[in-house]
Structure formats: C-alpha cells, structure tokens
Enzyme design. Sequence first.
Site, short mmCIF file in Angstrom:
data_model
loop_
_atom_site.label_atom_id
_atom_site.label_comp_id
_atom_site.label_asym_id
_atom_site.label_seq_id
_atom_site.Cartn_x
_atom_site.Cartn_y
_atom_site.Cartn_z
N LYS A 133 0.86 -1.19 0.00
CA LYS A 133 0.00 0.00 0.00
C LYS A 133 0.89 1.23 0.00
CE LYS A 133 -3.93 2.02 2.43
NZ LYS A 133 -4.96 1.77 3.46
N ARG A 203 0.65 -5.40 3.20
CA ARG A 203 -0.51 -6.03 3.84
C ARG A 203 -0.61 -7.49 3.40
NH1 ARG A 203 -5.54 -1.89 3.35
NH2 ARG A 203 -5.57 -2.48 1.14
N ASP A 280 -16.69 -0.42 -0.57
CA ASP A 280 -15.37 -0.81 -1.08
C ASP A 280 -14.41 -1.11 0.06
OD1 ASP A 280 -15.83 2.12 -0.87
OD2 ASP A 280 -13.68 2.25 -1.18
N ASN A 281 -14.81 -0.80 1.28
CA ASN A 281 -13.96 -1.09 2.43
C ASN A 281 -14.51 -2.25 3.26
OD1 ASN A 281 -12.20 0.95 1.73
ND2 ASN A 281 -13.18 2.48 3.04
P1 AMP Z 1 -10.33 4.89 0.89
O1 AMP Z 1 -11.25 5.97 1.31
O2 AMP Z 1 -8.93 4.98 1.45
O3 AMP Z 1 -10.91 3.52 1.04
O4 AMP Z 1 -10.09 5.10 -0.69
C1 AMP Z 1 -11.12 5.19 -1.62
C2 AMP Z 1 -10.53 5.06 -3.00
O5 AMP Z 1 -9.56 6.08 -3.21
C3 AMP Z 1 -9.83 3.74 -3.28
O6 AMP Z 1 -10.05 3.41 -4.61
C4 AMP Z 1 -8.38 4.09 -3.02
O7 AMP Z 1 -7.51 3.23 -3.72
C5 AMP Z 1 -8.30 5.50 -3.55
N1 AMP Z 1 -7.22 6.28 -2.94
C6 AMP Z 1 -7.14 6.75 -1.67
N2 AMP Z 1 -6.00 7.42 -1.48
C7 AMP Z 1 -5.31 7.38 -2.65
C8 AMP Z 1 -4.05 7.88 -3.10
N3 AMP Z 1 -3.24 8.58 -2.31
N4 AMP Z 1 -3.70 7.62 -4.37
C9 AMP Z 1 -4.49 6.93 -5.19
N5 AMP Z 1 -5.67 6.44 -4.83
C10 AMP Z 1 -6.09 6.65 -3.59
MG MG Z 2 -10.47 1.72 0.69
#
Ligand code: AMP
Ligand code: MG
Length: 538
Positions: A133, A203, A280-281
């Site tokens: 990650k 991970r 998605d989480n």
């Molecule tokens: P999360 O809220 O962290 O579950 O992320 C939601 C989406 O945003 C997922 O598709 C992640 O892969 C993407 N995402 C979050 N942070 C980043 C980042 N710094 N660069 C690229 N994608 C991100």
């Molecule tokens: Mg996520």
Amino acid sequence: MNSQLKLSQLDRLSFDNRFVRELPADPETDNSRRQVIGAGYSRVLPVKAPQPQMVAYSREVAELLDLTPEDCESDDFLQVFSGNRLVPGMYPYATCYGGHQFGYWAGQLGDGRAINLGEIINSRGQRWALQLKGAGPTPYSRMADGLAVLRSSIREFLCSEAMFHLGVPTTRALSVILTGDEVIRDMFYNGNPKPEPGAVVCRVAPSFTRFGSFQIFTARRDIELLKKLADYTIRTDFPYLGEPSKEVYISWFEEVCRRTAEMIVHWQRVGFVHGVMNTDNMSILGLTIDYGPYGWLENYDPNWTPNTTDAAEHRYRYGNQPQIAFWNLGQLANAIYPLIGEIEPLQKAMNVYAETFEQSWQSMMGGKLGFKVYEPATDDELITELATLLQLVETDMTIFYRHLAKLDIRLASDNAGEENLIAAVNAAYYVPEQLTDEYKTRMASWLRRYLKRIQADAMPDEIRQRKMNAVNPKYVLRNYMAQLAIDKAEQGDFSVVNDLLELLRHPYEEQPGKEEFAAKRPDWARQRAGCSMLSCSS
Ligand code: AMP
Ligand code: MG
C-alpha cells in the site's frame, strides 16, 4: 555468502497467483488513470523507493510467510517490500472495484494505491496474498498519487496487528518501510499542503476482495465477469460450500452475512470505530480492512466518529456500525442478485445477519459483564441502563470494564455505601465534577443490581475476573498512542512504534510497567489532530 543466503529465502517464496490466472486482465498495459472495462485487474509495477528504511515489521506475519526475523532485517527484505525488487513468481497488479461511498454509488474505485504482488502458499499450505500500500499510481488512482504517508502507514500497521491480537478478524501487516520520498498532503483539506515522509505497508490477507469488487461488474451489467469472480471466490476462499451453483451462491452470501455480523460484534466489544464503512472497504471474508481514519472509543459515546469527513452526518459513528454493515450487505445482495434471480433467499440471508448479530452481541455482552449465560429477561434491561449511565458522564469504556471485573462481590451483601461502590469504577471517569449526587445514586444502584446478578451465577470471583479480562482488553491502540509513535517516527525514532507493537501483542494481560498505556486519554490529546480528529487524507 550470508547475504546470498538471506536473498534466497525471499527468492524461495512459493507463488501461486490464482487471481490473475482465473480472472481476465486489462488488455491495455499503460499505467494511465482510466475506466477499466471487462477486466478484474490491471498489471502495474511499483515505483522505486529511493532510500528504503525499516520502521517496523511483525514477526508473527513474517512467520506466516515462513520468514525469520533475520530475513526481515536483511537489506533484501527492504528492497522487496518497498517495491524495489520483484522476486521470482511475483506478478504485480491492481484490482478493479467500485463502491458506495457515504451512501452513494461512486462508480469505479479500485486499488488506487495498492499493488498486489501475488499469492504465496506457505509451508502449511495456507494461501496468503501480499499487497503493497503506497507503492505508486495505478489505472485506478483517479486524481491522487498512489502514495501513502508515514503517519497513516504506521496507523494501519499498528492497528491491524493490534486487532489480530485482540481476536478481531482482520487483514494483517507484515512491514512498514519508509521510501525516502516526500509526499505532499493537505491533512485537513484546508489549504495547508505540506511534504510528509512517504511509506509503504505490506498487507497480508487470504484475499483483499471487497463487496465493491462484485458491485462494479453488476453496475456495468457484466454478469459474466460477476459470475467469474463469485466462482473464483467460492472455490478459493469458501471451498467447503461446494461447487458454485444457485444454492451455493445463496449459502455463500449467508456465510458473508454471518462473518460480517461476527466482525461487527468484535468491533463493538473492543470499541473500534472504522470511520469509513463504504462498500469498497468491506471484505468479502468478513475481515476488518482499510485502516484509514479509524479510532478507538475512549469515553463511551455511541455517536462518536473519528472521521472529520463524516462530521456532519456521523453516518459511520460507533453506534451505527451494525446498521451500516446491514445496509452494505444489502448492496452486496443487489450486486449478486443476477446470479440467483430471486429476492427471497437473499432477504432470508439478510435475516441471518440480524440473527447472528443479535445472538453474538448478547453472548459478547454477557462475556464483558462476566455472566455465565446471557438471560434476556434480566440482562436486556441491565445493559440498557448501563449504556445510559456510561453516556451520562464521560466514562472510559475500556477502563470501566477492567475495573468492573475487580468489583468485590462482598459489596453486594455488605450494605455497601454509594461511595464504596463508585470508588470501584472511579478510574474510568474523565471529569469528576460531572459526578452529581443523582448520578452517583443511579450508578450505585446499577452496581448493586449487577452484583446481585453475578451472585446468582455463583461463579468464584477469580474465575469471573479471568473470564471478563479475556474479553475486555486492558490495552488498546488509543488514538493518542498511535500519534505518540508517529511524532517520534517522523523524527527518525521508531522505538515507540515497536514498543506499542510489543505492548499490543498481549492486550488482555497485565503488563507491569506499562500501566501508563492503560490510563485515560491525557487532556492534551482531547482536541489534537490525529488524536481525536482524523480525515481521509493519508
Ligand atoms: P479509501 O477511502 O482509502 O478507502 O479510498 C477510496 C478510494 O480512493 C480507493 O479506490 C483508493 O484506492 C483511492 N485512494 C485513496 N488514497 C489514494 C491515493 N493517495 N492515491 C491513489 N488512490 C487513492
Ligand atoms: Mg479503501
């Protein structure tokens, strides 16, 4: 000679990359941000880390991969798990998924900053998928950079290991490694971007498939791909259910409902608030996944969420997690409906969630309170009153239960005064001035009823105490503790990260000399960023 030996251990990892073998690949190979149609994943290489430096690794996770501490301390380990070197058998890729974010369909999301390295089969025949990650952009990175900063990487690393040792189903973390690069972040999205140290977490989980992995294909009416992923998932992660068929899809969904219910009961037990329960989480295996702006309940407050992005609605507050998991399962049911073609069996499976949750929650609460068996007739009311009392004045949940275990049963028959009773749980109160006479009378009366209840069970005190202490942790990753580790690590001192990792290996045990970490959140942490307020910026 020595370094060759170490090198060969990582080179000997045995890969069996079933996901990429069985699901269709994105035919486009350029790493540009785009919609990826008709594919389960895209091939992509991690970016190079200019100067990898070890922050911490988990020896238990290393063991799952048949790696020794010596392997983990080698330079080769740093190169491999920062993304600089691929060992034979690794096949890096990012997966495509979608999801509902904060209740709304968000379309394609995908591994925006996670790069899978492949699946290894360890010496015990277990399958473990490895994922970096923060190792750079993928076709799913949308507007963002695919990187991760040290603070959020430490939070993910420490919390996933802490959750494992608490007995909560979770993805694991092998290592956290500084990349040597700087990453620009606007921590609170308020126009104050600044450079921060970049890091990569490795991970580890049997699979990282999410509810949203199924949703995306149905949303695109790609039922063939939906079926491929479902069949792959059942055969790989739920083989005991049998060969995929309509009946097996239904029993699989029931199993996901059951596992999700169990996971949420654990969260409620230890006071974990995920913070971003988007679909998605949500792991299809019922594992806690994607540690972002999570937090730990300190004073018991069902309305609390650590995530500032959710400050207006409190959708993902502690007390709402069971309902949100149910809602998310409803979205998964919609996604797999084309495989089943009937609503009724899906609704029945959703009832399995409700029933499993109810039963497990009761036995969990009975366990926290040290009852032999949960008796709804008496215990429902006792627990409702306790939940009210815990909120009336600021009361630390973790400390409260540990002290309740120590309550002397003799206080039941001694006509013990209010003061004696309250003194037993006094350590859990944040603001002594809040303890009005009215409150004290009400709490003392609850404690008397509680003592009567455990007297009726006639369980010896030490046994009750031992049972309670096995489910009520003494040490959790209080939000300020993670921040202390981060503050030091940002200055190049990783000792607190490693001390906390050690502490949280034994969350239920008394650890002489470590009591400061079992104490209430200090006052300075009440309003400090990272301690009480977190955002999705990571
Ligand atoms: P999360 O809220 O962290 O579950 O992320 C939601 C989406 O945003 C997922 O598709 C992640 O892969 C993407 N995402 C979050 N942070 C980043 C980042 N710094 N660069 C690229 N994608 C991100
Ligand atoms: Mg996520």
